[in-house]
Design an enzyme around this catalytic site. Structure first.
Site, PDB file in Angstrom:
ATOM      1  N   LEU A 153       0.815  -1.217   0.000  1.00 39.23           N
ATOM      2  CA  LEU A 153       0.000   0.000   0.000  1.00 39.23           C
ATOM      3  C   LEU A 153       0.851   1.271   0.000  1.00 39.23           C
ATOM      4  CD1 LEU A 153      -2.766  -1.035   2.565  1.00 39.23           C
ATOM      5  CD2 LEU A 153      -2.676  -1.423   0.095  1.00 39.23           C
ATOM      6  N   LYS A 181      -5.897   5.844 -11.788  1.00 40.40           N
ATOM      7  CA  LYS A 181      -4.602   5.516 -12.407  1.00 40.40           C
ATOM      8  C   LYS A 181      -4.735   4.292 -13.322  1.00 40.40           C
ATOM      9  CE  LYS A 181      -0.078   3.965 -11.979  1.00 40.40           C
ATOM     10  NZ  LYS A 181      -0.344   2.550 -11.779  1.00 40.40           N
ATOM     11  N   GLY A 219      -1.665   6.371  -2.617  1.00 34.32           N
ATOM     12  CA  GLY A 219      -2.771   6.217  -3.577  1.00 34.32           C
ATOM     13  C   GLY A 219      -3.860   5.328  -3.000  1.00 34.32           C
ATOM     14  N   HIS A 220      -3.457   4.180  -2.426  1.00 38.08           N
ATOM     15  CA  HIS A 220      -4.445   3.282  -1.806  1.00 38.08           C
ATOM     16  C   HIS A 220      -5.123   3.979  -0.619  1.00 38.08           C
ATOM     17  CE1 HIS A 220      -1.503   0.216  -3.463  1.00 38.08           C
ATOM     18  NE2 HIS A 220      -2.633  -0.188  -3.990  1.00 38.08           N
ATOM     19  N   VAL A 276      -2.920   9.894  -7.332  1.00 30.68           N
ATOM     20  CA  VAL A 276      -2.030  10.622  -6.416  1.00 30.68           C
ATOM     21  C   VAL A 276      -0.641  10.596  -7.046  1.00 30.68           C
ATOM     22  CG1 VAL A 276      -1.059  10.731  -4.082  1.00 30.68           C
ATOM     23  CG2 VAL A 276      -3.400   9.902  -4.421  1.00 30.68           C
TER      24      VAL A 276
END
Ligand code: PAF
Length: 280
Positions: free
Chosen positions: A33, A149, A36-37, A176
Site C-alpha cells: 500500500l 490511475k 494512492g491506496h 495521487v
C-alpha cells in the site's frame, strides 16, 4: 481493526455491518500500500460507516513471465498504515479462499479487455474481472473504490457492473502523484534511482499533450506523436502504447467532449502506466 482470512468470518463481519445500518465501503488491493491506496480508503470513509480493504495478490491476472513472484508482499506495513487511518477491517484471503478447487467460471469483458494493456497482457483483465466479481460477491459492499490511475481497469469494472447488474456503486478516485508528477504505484519500488528520474517523463508527456490540446490541437495522431517525443527524449524507448481514446468507452472514435490520453511504457524492466483527461 479486524483481519478476516476466511469466507465465514468475512460473512459474519458483513452481516453485522449491514445490521448496524449505514454503508459498507470496499477497497480491493494487492497490498504494498501507498498514499494512492490510502486516498481510496479516505474517500470511502467520507460516505461509508464501515470500510474494508482486501489484500490479495491475484495469480490469475499475472501472465507467464510477469512479476507475480516478485510482487511486493508487505502485510505488516500495510496493516499499520490501515490502522493509522482507522480502516475497520482487512480481508486477507489465501488463493484457496478466493478460488476453491474445481472452479470453471471466468468473466470476460470484450472488446474492452483485449486492447491497450490487454493487448500486451493477454488474460490480465479476465483475471481482474473474475477476482473483482468474486470479491464483490463475498464482501457485498454498497460502494467499491478504484484508482483512476488504472483507467482501463476502472472502465472495464464499471462496464462489468452495469452488464451483470451488480448491486454496487463503483467510485473512481483521482491519481495521487509524486512532486515530479510520477503517479504512485506499488511497482515504482522496482525502479533504480536513474530509472525513477526517467519515469517522470510519463507525466511530462501527458502534460505536453494536454497543453497542445488546450491550444487547439485536437488531432489524436499529433497529440500521440508529441507525447511519444517527450518519452523518447528522456530515453524511454520501450513504449507499449500512447493513445488518445474516448474517455467513457475507451474507443478510438471520440464521442465524449474531452478524450483521455493513456500511456504504457517500460522504464528499465518496470512497466508503468499513466493517463490524463485532455480538457480545453
Ligand atoms: O488494481 C489492483 O490492485 C488489482 O487489479 C485489483 C483491482 C485489486 C484486482 O486484483
Amino acid at each position: 481493526m479486524i483481519v478476516l482470512e476466511d469466507r465465514k468470518s468475512l460473512n459474519d463481519w458483513v452481516e453485522q455491518s449491514r445490521l448496524r445500518g449505514g454503508k459498507v465501503g470496499f477497497i480491493p488491493t494487492m497490498g504494498a500500500l501507498h498514499e494512492g491506496h490510502l486516498s481510496l480508503v479516505r474517500e470511502a470513509r467520507k460516505s461509508c460507516s464501515q470500510t474494508i480493504v482486501s489484500i490479495f495478490v491475484n495469480p490469475t491476472q499475472f501472465g507467464p513471465g510477469e512479476d507475480f513472484d516478485q510482487y511486493p508482499r508487505t502485510f505488516v506495513e500495510d496493516k499499520a498504515l490501515l490502522e493509522d487511518i482507522s480502516c475497520d477491517a482487512i480481508f486477507l484471503p489465501s488463493p484457496e479462499v478466493i478460488y476453491p478447487p474445481g472452479g470453471q467460471t471466468f468473466i470476460t469483458v470484450e472488446p474492452l479487455a483485449s486492447q491497450l494493456c490487454g493487448a500486451s497482457r493477454p488474460g490480465h483483465f479476465q483475471g481482474v474481472a473474475t477476482v473483482v466479481t468474486i470479491l464483490l460477491n463475498l464482501v457485498r459492499p454498497h460502494a467499491a473504490y478504484f484508482g483512476v490511475k488504472d483507467y482501463q481497469q476502472l472502465t472495464l469494472i464499471k462496464q462489468m457492473v452495469r452488464d451483470l447488474a451488480l448491486a454496487v456503486e463503483v467510485v473512481g478516485v483521482p491519481i495521487v502523484r509524486e512532486k515530479d508528477g510520477l503517479a504512485l504505484s506499488s511497482r515504482n519500488r522496482y525502479l533504480t534511482t536513474e530509472e525513477r528520474k526517467q519515469a517522470a517523463a510519463l507525466y511530462k508527456a501527458l502534460c505536453t499533450a494536454k497543453s497542445l490540446y488546450k491550444d487547439g490541437e485536437l488531432r489524436a495522431k499529433e497529440l500521440e506523436q508529441a507525447a511519444r517525443g517527450v518519452l523518447l527524449e528522456s530515453g524511454i524507448e520501450q513504449i507499449d502504447y500512447v493513445e488518445v481514446r474516448d474517455k467513457e468507452k475507451l474507443t478510438s472514435e471520440l464521442t465524449a467532449d474531452d478524450p483521455v490520453m493513456l500511456i504504457a511504457a517500460r522504464v528499465g524492466k518496470t512497466r508503468l502506466i499513466d493517463n490524463m483527461v485532455l480538457s480545453t
